[in-house]
Design an enzyme around this catalytic site. Structure first.
Site, PDB file in Angstrom:
ATOM      1  N   ASN A  15      27.522  36.153  32.551  1.00  0.00           N
ATOM      2  CA  ASN A  15      28.402  36.992  31.753  1.00  0.00           C
ATOM      3  C   ASN A  15      28.744  36.252  30.461  1.00  0.00           C
ATOM      4  O   ASN A  15      29.371  35.191  30.493  1.00  0.00           O
ATOM      5  CB  ASN A  15      29.677  37.306  32.560  1.00  0.00           C
ATOM      6  CG  ASN A  15      30.659  38.172  31.810  1.00  0.00           C
ATOM      7  OD1 ASN A  15      31.074  37.862  30.702  1.00  0.00           O
ATOM      8  ND2 ASN A  15      31.065  39.265  32.438  1.00  0.00           N
ATOM      9  N   GLY A  17      30.821  36.854  28.043  1.00  0.00           N
ATOM     10  CA  GLY A  17      32.243  36.704  27.762  1.00  0.00           C
ATOM     11  C   GLY A  17      32.862  35.573  28.559  1.00  0.00           C
ATOM     12  O   GLY A  17      33.599  34.735  28.017  1.00  0.00           O
ATOM     13  N   ASP A  74      35.460  33.734  39.440  1.00  0.00           N
ATOM     14  CA  ASP A  74      35.415  35.130  39.856  1.00  0.00           C
ATOM     15  C   ASP A  74      36.776  35.712  39.529  1.00  0.00           C
ATOM     16  O   ASP A  74      37.808  35.149  39.909  1.00  0.00           O
ATOM     17  CB  ASP A  74      35.112  35.295  41.349  1.00  0.00           C
ATOM     18  CG  ASP A  74      34.699  36.733  41.653  1.00  0.00           C
ATOM     19  OD1 ASP A  74      33.645  37.154  41.148  1.00  0.00           O
ATOM     20  OD2 ASP A  74      35.423  37.434  42.380  1.00  0.00           O
ATOM     21  N   PHE A 160      36.981  40.468  26.370  1.00  0.00           N
ATOM     22  CA  PHE A 160      35.895  41.228  26.997  1.00  0.00           C
ATOM     23  C   PHE A 160      36.453  41.947  28.210  1.00  0.00           C
ATOM     24  O   PHE A 160      37.612  41.796  28.573  1.00  0.00           O
ATOM     25  CB  PHE A 160      34.735  40.299  27.388  1.00  0.00           C
ATOM     26  CG  PHE A 160      35.071  39.297  28.466  1.00  0.00           C
ATOM     27  CD1 PHE A 160      34.719  39.517  29.787  1.00  0.00           C
ATOM     28  CD2 PHE A 160      35.756  38.128  28.165  1.00  0.00           C
ATOM     29  CE1 PHE A 160      35.029  38.595  30.783  1.00  0.00           C
ATOM     30  CE2 PHE A 160      36.073  37.198  29.143  1.00  0.00           C
ATOM     31  CZ  PHE A 160      35.706  37.441  30.455  1.00  0.00           C
ATOM     32  N   ASP A 163      40.187  43.638  28.866  1.00  0.00           N
ATOM     33  CA  ASP A 163      41.208  43.059  27.988  1.00  0.00           C
ATOM     34  C   ASP A 163      41.910  44.078  27.083  1.00  0.00           C
ATOM     35  O   ASP A 163      43.122  43.983  26.879  1.00  0.00           O
ATOM     36  CB  ASP A 163      40.608  41.942  27.133  1.00  0.00           C
ATOM     37  CG  ASP A 163      40.396  40.649  27.908  1.00  0.00           C
ATOM     38  OD1 ASP A 163      40.771  40.601  29.102  1.00  0.00           O
ATOM     39  OD2 ASP A 163      39.852  39.695  27.324  1.00  0.00           O
TER      40      ASP A 163
END
Length: 212
Positions: A15, A17, A74, A160, A163
């Site tokens: 990911n 971000g 996570d 990201f 948010d």
């Protein structure tokens, strides 16, 4: 005090971000980072039923495959009125295309179906679980959260994921409207960080990076 975390480490995420934020958090500590994507490591199936369990799955898989210590996160958004969904399935709500705009619209639709229009009915929190894993099997875990309300329409293009719709308690702007330093910069005076990931990292840094 946890095991010292130093040298070259794998950030176990694909990911972009998360990768950017995790690099920004580790950079002041002089930790050399390489991502799972740069090493062409496959993303393991996240079969855990908690944030910690899934963070450990990712960190252990990367440490074993790369033969290096690995750092994984996570995290997810938990909406009180939706029985804390999407929770650990936060990324999956964005679908194959990874559209968090669609995921935020889905959350808004479900909130409106339940008549959730006032701030007290739109409570939510972000959770971040961080896991460190070493090739010898040793692990360290840290978890924290930040509470707030969900706004509509979403505001801001920074950050990201979810948010732009999350406004943390005590602030007038969403995470999507905050700079990286505002969102997760760790206070020089040792006070509590703002974002869920920064708060979890603050504990990790004290335990495994020798931070004061």
């Amino acid at each position: 005090m946890g095991r010292r975390f130093e040298g070259r480490v794998v950030i176990a995420t694909h990911n972009e971000g998360k990768l950017r934020e995790m690099r920004e958090l580790l950079e002041p500590h002089g930790v050399e980072c390489v991502s799972a994507g740069e090493l062409l490591l496959p993303a393991p199936e996240e079969t855990g039923d908690t944030f910690i369990a899934n963070a450990l799955i990712k960190a252990r898989a990367a440490a074993e495959a790369a033969g290096l210590p690995a750092f994984a996160d996570d995290s997810g958004l938990c909406v009180a009125a939706l029985n804390n969904l999407p929770g650990i399935t936060s990324a999956r709500w964005a679908g194959e295309a990874g559209s968090f705009a669609a995921a935020m619209a889905m959350i808004e639709t479900r909130l409106l179906e339940r008549g959730c229009v006032s701030p007290d009915t739109r409570r939510a929190h972000f959770v971040s679980a961080l896991a460190l894993a070493w090739p010898d099997g040793h692990t360290e875990t840290f978890e924290d959260r930040v509470d707030g309300v969900l706004v509509h329409p979403p505001r801001g293009a920074a950050g990201f994921g979810y948010d732009p719709m999350f406004q943390p308690d005590g602030h007038e702007r969403t995470f999507g409207e905050m700079s990286p330093d505002e969102k997760h910069g760790l206070p020089a005076d040792g006070s509590r960080a703002l974002s869920h990931r920064a708060r979890a990292f603050q504990a990790l840094a004290k335990a495994c990076l020798g931070a004061e």
